[in-house]
Design a protein around this motif. Structure first.
Motif, mmCIF file in Angstrom:
data_model
loop_
_atom_site.group_PDB
_atom_site.id
_atom_site.type_symbol
_atom_site.label_atom_id
_atom_site.label_comp_id
_atom_site.label_asym_id
_atom_site.label_seq_id
_atom_site.Cartn_x
_atom_site.Cartn_y
_atom_site.Cartn_z
ATOM 1 N N VAL B 54 -67.444 103.777 -8.627
ATOM 2 C CA VAL B 54 -67.236 102.848 -8.860
ATOM 3 C C VAL B 54 -67.945 101.946 -8.865
ATOM 4 C CG1 VAL B 54 -66.515 101.869 -6.185
ATOM 5 C CG2 VAL B 54 -66.248 104.327 -6.649
ATOM 6 N N PHE B 55 -68.758 101.757 -8.997
ATOM 7 C CA PHE B 55 -70.012 100.270 -9.891
ATOM 8 C C PHE B 55 -69.619 100.187 -10.506
ATOM 9 C CE2 PHE B 55 -74.530 99.497 -10.773
ATOM 10 C CZ PHE B 55 -74.589 98.459 -9.754
ATOM 11 N N GLY B 56 -69.228 100.425 -12.075
ATOM 12 C CA GLY B 56 -68.583 100.101 -12.456
ATOM 13 C C GLY B 56 -67.694 99.596 -12.093
ATOM 14 N N PHE B 57 -66.794 100.385 -11.778
ATOM 15 C CA PHE B 57 -65.278 99.273 -11.873
ATOM 16 C C PHE B 57 -65.417 98.358 -10.291
ATOM 17 C CE2 PHE B 57 -61.716 98.422 -9.612
ATOM 18 C CZ PHE B 57 -60.362 99.246 -10.090
ATOM 19 N N LEU B 58 -66.463 98.095 -9.926
ATOM 20 C CA LEU B 58 -66.770 97.077 -9.130
ATOM 21 C C LEU B 58 -66.961 95.783 -9.854
ATOM 22 C CD1 LEU B 58 -68.027 98.149 -5.718
ATOM 23 C CD2 LEU B 58 -65.506 97.035 -5.831
ATOM 24 N N GLN B 60 -67.373 95.730 -12.938
ATOM 25 C CA GLN B 60 -66.271 95.086 -14.492
ATOM 26 C C GLN B 60 -64.544 93.679 -13.345
ATOM 27 O OE1 GLN B 60 -62.818 94.638 -14.869
ATOM 28 N NE2 GLN B 60 -62.930 93.985 -16.891
#
Lengths: 201, 217
Positions: B54-58, B60
């Motif tokens: 979720v962190f990486g998705f946000l 990006q």
């Protein structure tokens, strides 16, 4: 030892960016920055909620930099276990498959997911636009050195400061930790000085 | 602590020898006992992986995996990074205050050490300027396909090793100066937490509003 470290520090902090900036092309001003896909306010609010979730569900905060030190120590434990056990830092903080390492591994996957859904933003590029505009297409070697040295210096600083832009910059600041606010201000002071030397000199 | 005291009052010589053997046992284990491989339970690590996704998705989607946007903030020309960070801080600050009062979360604070935070922070900043990605956004940049970020990862692994290597010499210097432990602003300024949050949150929102106004001009 101290002299050597301070000389090295001087070289990386002033001489390297200066040297890098030499013979570079001038960037367009204003520079045409890309737009993020989602509103930064939405993303920021969701990251804030995410930290609240990890704090309440896992009793952990979101960080990133210690993942690389865990990875380094884990590699070391496989290659030269006795040497790794002899280092005070790793005796104190044993390198393990850690919460933060999983956060970072997940972040790589999550970013890939985000870049491949909706508008395709997968890049596959080694030299990024702004770097290309400044240093030209023949700067493959220069970028490799700068990126590697940058990563090295940044990780060293993160370990000394006790965290990075995630652990201090978001998780620490929102818990009102004084040291986290000091660290994040210093991150930006150091970063602004270096970037100005490299891109706008 | 209390049990040795209790023992001394009953039998004189025994506790000393017991303590001694305990001591030598401890030394031996710390040298030969294998280190564990997992820092947390498998379920906790799995949760970390999910939160990481979720962190990486946000990161990006928020544009902060982009090289140009990250250099832009350091050139004081693009403020996407500031907007993301300050919004996260405002939301998190209020949330932490409420959830702590409700007894749902406990603080997870890093130590405040003035010397280490300052010197380490400045060194970090130099590396940040050179690489253009910070440790979290390096992961996001690598994930979206920025190949130079992988070199940054290699550099960070090497830099972490260098730090561990020099920890033989560096202990007791800058890493100790001004050690204040787990210090927060409300404690330092001696104001109630609620009052501090009630002032700080609107101030940070004000900074964001000013940034927007300046950007439209």
């Amino acid at each position: 030892m101290k002299n050597m470290i301070s000389t090295l520090l001087f070289i990386t902090s002033v001489a390297l960016p200066l040297q890098v900036a030499q013979a570079a092309e001038e960037l367009p001003s204003p520079y045409p920055y890309p737009q993020p896909t989602w509103s930064p306010y939405l993303v920021g609010a969701l990251i804030g909620v995410l930290v609240l979730l990890t704090l309440s569900l896992a009793n952990k905060k979101i960080g990133a930099s210690s993942a690389y030190s865990d990875l380094a120590g884990l590699l070391g434990r496989v290659i030269a276990p006795r040497h790794i056990r002899s280092l005070p830092y790793w005796q104190d903080k044993k390198p393990m498959i850690s919460w933060t390492l999983l956060i970072v591994l997940g972040a790589i996957g999550g970013s890939w997911l985000a870049a491949s859904t909706g508008t395709n933003e997968l890049t596959g590029t080694y030299l990024q636009d702004m770097w290309l505009a400044r240093f030209g297409p023949d700067s493959f070697g220069l970028r490799t050195i700068v990126a590697f040295v940058g990563g090295t210096v940044m990780a060293y600083g993160a370990r000394l400061a006790g965290g990075c832009t995630s652990g201090h910059g978001i998780s620490g600041t929102l818990q009102l930790a004084v040291g986290s606010w000091i660290a994040v201000v210093c991150f930006f002071i150091g970063g602004i000085a270096t970037a100005m030397l490299m891109y706008r000199l | 602590m209390s049990s040795p005291n209790h023992m001394t009052s009953v039998q004189g010589p025994e506790p000393a020898s017991a303590r001694e053997s305990e001591q030598s046992h401890h030394d031996q284990t710390s040298e030969t006992e294998p280190w564990p491989w997992r820092e947390a339970s498998a379920s906790q690590l799995a949760m970390g992986l999910v939160f990481g996704v979720v962190f990486g998705f946000l990161l990006q989607k928020g544009g902060v995996a982009k090289f140009d946007i990250l250099i832009g903030v350091l050139l004081l020309e693009n403020f996407v990074v500031v907007k993301v960070m300050l919004t996260a801080i405002v939301v998190g600050m209020i949330g932490v205050y409420v959830l702590q009062r409700a007894g749902i979360i406990e603080p997870q604070l890093s130590d405040t050490i003035y010397g280490a935070n300052t010197i380490g922070g400045l060194i970090f900043g130099v590396g940040f300027g050179l690489l253009a990605y910070c440790p979290g956004t390096t992961a996001a940049a690598a994930g979206q396909g920025n190949l130079d970020a992988w070199v940054g990862i290699a550099g960070m692994v090497f830099g972490s090793y260098l730090f561990a290597l020099t920890s033989k010499f560096s202990s007791g210097t800058v890493s100790k100066w001004g050690d204040r432990g787990k210090l927060t602003w409300p404690e330092l300024l001696n104001v109630p937490k609620g009052v501090f949050v009630a002032i700080a949150a609107p101030v940070l929102v004000g900074v964001l509003v000013i940034l927007e106004i300046l950007a439209t001009q």
